[in-house]
Design a protein around this motif. Structure first.
Motif, PDB file in Angstrom:
ATOM      1  N   GLY A 162       0.983  -0.903  -0.106  1.00 13.13           N
ATOM      2  CA  GLY A 162       0.209   0.126   0.243  1.00 13.13           C
ATOM      3  C   GLY A 162       0.733   1.330   0.233  1.00 13.13           C
ATOM      4  N   LEU A 163       2.075   1.648   0.688  1.00 10.09           N
ATOM      5  CA  LEU A 163       2.657   2.060   0.560  1.00 10.09           C
ATOM      6  C   LEU A 163       3.657   1.988  -0.501  1.00 10.09           C
ATOM      7  CD1 LEU A 163       4.403   2.599   5.229  1.00 10.09           C
ATOM      8  CD2 LEU A 163       2.237   3.805   3.854  1.00 10.09           C
ATOM      9  N   ALA A 164       3.954   1.243  -0.942  1.00 12.76           N
ATOM     10  CA  ALA A 164       5.035   1.871  -2.682  1.00 12.76           C
ATOM     11  C   ALA A 164       3.203   2.647  -3.405  1.00 12.76           C
ATOM     12  CB  ALA A 164       5.028   0.316  -3.139  1.00 12.76           C
ATOM     13  N   PHE A 167       3.380   6.392  -2.989  1.00 15.00           N
ATOM     14  CA  PHE A 167       4.385   6.914  -2.639  1.00 15.00           C
ATOM     15  C   PHE A 167       5.596   5.718  -3.475  1.00 15.00           C
ATOM     16  CE2 PHE A 167       2.549   7.250   1.808  1.00 15.00           C
ATOM     17  CZ  PHE A 167       2.145   8.755   1.362  1.00 15.00           C
ATOM     18  N   GLY A 168       6.688   5.929  -3.531  1.00 15.53           N
ATOM     19  CA  GLY A 168       7.100   6.136  -4.398  1.00 15.53           C
ATOM     20  C   GLY A 168       8.816   4.042  -4.000  1.00 15.53           C
ATOM     21  N   PRO A 388       5.000  13.517   2.040  1.00 13.69           N
ATOM     22  CA  PRO A 388       4.033  14.968   0.941  1.00 13.69           C
ATOM     23  C   PRO A 388       4.809  15.011  -0.667  1.00 13.69           C
ATOM     24  CG  PRO A 388       4.771  15.908   2.716  1.00 13.69           C
ATOM     25  CD  PRO A 388       5.628  14.449   2.498  1.00 13.69           C
ATOM     26  N   TRP A 389       6.149  15.125  -0.946  1.00 13.66           N
ATOM     27  CA  TRP A 389       6.544  15.318  -1.657  1.00 13.66           C
ATOM     28  C   TRP A 389       6.846  14.591  -2.572  1.00 13.66           C
ATOM     29  CZ3 TRP A 389       5.923  20.899  -1.455  1.00 13.66           C
ATOM     30  CH2 TRP A 389       6.002  20.880  -0.050  1.00 13.66           C
ATOM     31  N   VAL A 390       6.230  13.295  -2.539  1.00 12.73           N
ATOM     32  CA  VAL A 390       6.542  12.140  -3.400  1.00 12.73           C
ATOM     33  C   VAL A 390       5.644  12.001  -4.139  1.00 12.73           C
ATOM     34  CG1 VAL A 390       7.075   9.480  -4.272  1.00 12.73           C
ATOM     35  CG2 VAL A 390       9.015  11.099  -2.851  1.00 12.73           C
ATOM     36  N   ALA A 391       5.177  11.827  -5.581  1.00 12.42           N
ATOM     37  CA  ALA A 391       3.597  11.726  -6.078  1.00 12.42           C
ATOM     38  C   ALA A 391       3.571  10.156  -5.531  1.00 12.42           C
ATOM     39  CB  ALA A 391       3.894  11.978  -7.598  1.00 12.42           C
ATOM     40  N   ALA A 392       2.371  10.379  -6.028  1.00 15.01           N
ATOM     41  CA  ALA A 392       1.396   8.412  -5.545  1.00 15.01           C
ATOM     42  C   ALA A 392       2.154   8.256  -7.235  1.00 15.01           C
ATOM     43  CB  ALA A 392       0.327   8.612  -5.359  1.00 15.01           C
ATOM     44  N   GLY A 393       1.754   5.894  -6.889  1.00 18.56           N
ATOM     45  CA  GLY A 393       2.516   6.028  -7.939  1.00 18.56           C
ATOM     46  C   GLY A 393       3.648   5.551  -8.794  1.00 18.56           C
TER      47      GLY A 393
END
Length: 531
Positions: A162-164, A167-168, A388-393
């Motif tokens: 889920g976290l992967a 985020f990145g 929060p500065w990393v785009a989802a996916g």
């Protein structure tokens, strides 16, 4: 708020390093061809490993296909993880004299390849059959050894996956050494392992791994750090493997994980937070069951409380929840702190991507323990960056490795020259922070870990068993005591004498109460560690 700027994304860094899983094993099905991602996982690939012709069961099948794991402790018993076993896994080289041998029983040249040979990634079945035969005293069945060619789905491991997804994820993050825990953890925090390749003898690490660590460099530049150790462990392996450099900080900088949750909530995190999962008692670290086999032909059911994956997921959820809730207006908060989730080494679990060459950390003295040249890396492990500065996916396809952490901190915090040639060559993770507007933490997902069965918790609290690393730590304490002529109450004079887990645990607790005083529960009455 000044910290709500991408320029401050790495003001504070939190790193947790789990144990012994490859990328394919726990994140291999994160994305598939239909997701529109460039992600090198297992979905849609025809992955197999050959069965050696000397296998007594299943050799007529020729290969073992890669499938989904059905046991949350799989592979169980644990796979071989030492240098010689990893060589077999990567190159399918197994000298006849080393067949069915375990760890230190394996002789030179330790199944090593000739210089320049490319890994074939087709020796995992060979090594697992050989390892299980040495442990079980018989050749394993097909179903027993086929476990090594399995991995988990996102539904089985929802927190990590889920976290992967949210985020990145790095799909080419490599461990630094084709071997086991101590050497790879040393590279995470020192960019070298002082020439040591395997855990044993542990006194090598306690007495002679004197390489400068990131903790020392941080202090020299006026920054702060802590090592947070998951309960109920009372020993820091980071402290153990860097004993010559960190022993004077054991009573000030090594604290229980519960303190991390408090520090995060109060905005009091240090610049660098390093989290150790529960590595010694049972597991909260994703490590496969350390083995139901205690020696040649000695099998004890459920000797290791399953499942470390469930325990690891629960710990990761606690870390993430504490991180996501950080809102201090002036101290550490979610906008100025980055969480990096990593692993030490794959531990013999299958991966299909071959590792490549790397520069030796010290080109002037490249030959290390067991004749290893430190010129090739270990294979892939999972790595996820949360911010929060990393785009989802996001999927980062470039090659990274454990020393990417030190390279990033040197760059971001102006920490000076490279530690070794290895971190000098490592790619940083600074490119991961692509957003100019931070994502609202209220919109982030809340991955729910599967329940950790109660009897596992009981086993951990009672200290019924010691993990592989727990046994190594115990041996390290024995070696340290012998070297310094310390008499430890309850420890047999004969180093070959068997010590029951309960007694070993008490000896460790008594001894460590002085060395890691802040890891001792306040309710415990301390006993003298030696006479």
């Amino acid at each position: 708020m000044a910290s709500q700027s991408k320029d401050h994304a790495l003001d504070h860094v939190v790193v947790v390093v789990f144990e012994n899983r490859s990328l394919d094993n726990v994140l291999g099905r994160l994305y598939g061809p239909r997701d529109g991602k460039t992600f090198e996982g297992v979905t849609g690939r025809d992955l197999t490993n050959p069965i050696p012709d000397w296998a007594e069961h299943g050799a007529d099948r020729k290969v073992v296909p890669y499938t989904v794991a059905t046991d949350m402790d799989s592979p169980n018993p644990d796979t071989g993880e030492e240098y010689a076993h990893t060589n077999t896994q990567l190159f399918n080289i197994l000298g006849e004299q080393n067949r069915f041998q375990l760890g230190e029983e394996i002789s030179a040249p330790y199944n090593a390849p000739e210089a320049g040979r490319a890994p074939t990634m087709d020796g995992f079945v060979t090594d697992y059959i050989s390892t299980l035969t040495g442990e079980l005293g018989r050749q394993p069945t097909y179903d027993e050894y086929a476990q090594v060619m399995t991995g988990f789905t996102p539904e089985q491991i929802p927190v990590l996956n889920g976290l992967a997804r949210a985020f990145g994820v790095f799909d080419h993050w490599f461990s630094e050494v084709p071997s086991q825990t101590f050497t790879n953890r040393s590279f995470w925090t020192a960019a070298t392992a002082s020439g040591f390749v395997v855990n044993s003898p542990v006194k090598n690490w306690i007495l002679a791994n004197d390489a400068e660590t990131i903790f020392n460099r941080i202090e020299q530049h006026g920054r702060t750090w802590k090592v947070y150790v998951a309960e109920p462990d009372r020993l820091s392996l980071t402290g153990l493997i860097h004993h010559p450099r960190l022993k004077d900080r054991f009573d000030t900088h090594f604290v229980p994980f519960s303190q991390f949750e408090t520090d995060a909530g109060n905005g009091d995190l240090p610049d660098f937070s390093f989290i150790e999962p529960c590595l010694v008692l049972g597991h909260g670290d994703y490590h496969p069951a350390f083995s139901r086999v205690l020696g040649h032909g000695v099998v004890i059911p459920d000797v290791d409380p399953p499942s470390s994956i469930l325990g690891g997921e629960a710990l990761l959820a606690r870390i993430y929840n504490a991180y996501r809730a950080m809102r201090s207006p002036s101290g550490s908060n979610v906008w100025n702190t980055t969480l990096l989730i990593g692993w030490d080494e794959p531990g013999g679990t299958y991966d299909h991507v071959p590792p490549g060459p790397v520069p030796p950390p010290d080109p002037s003295a490249p030959v290390g323990q067991l004749g290893f040249m430190f010129d090739r890396s270990g294979y892939r492990v999972p790595a996820v960056v949360v911010s929060p500065w990393v785009a989802a996916g996001q999927v980062f396809n470039e090659e990274h490795r454990h020393t990417s952490l030190i390279a990033t901190l040197r760059e971001q915090w102006d920490l000076g020259a490279p530690f070794t040639a290895r971190d000098a060559a490592a790619r940083t993770i600074s490119h991961a922070f692509t957003l100019d507007t931070p994502r609202d933490p209220h919109t982030w997902p809340t991955p729910a870990p599967h329940p950790v069965p109660r009897y596992i918790e009981d086993a951990l609290l009672l200290g019924r068993t010691l993990s592989t690393l727990g046994k190594a730590a115990f041996e390290g304490i024995r070696g340290f005591a012998d070297h310094h002529d310390i008499r430890i109450e309850g420890l047999p004079d004969d180093p070959r004498a068997e010590v029951p887990p309960e007694q070993a645990l008490q000896i460790m607790r008594d001894f460590l109460a002085i060395h890691f005083p802040r890891l001792v529960p306040p309710t415990q009455v301390r006993q003298p560690p030696h006479t």
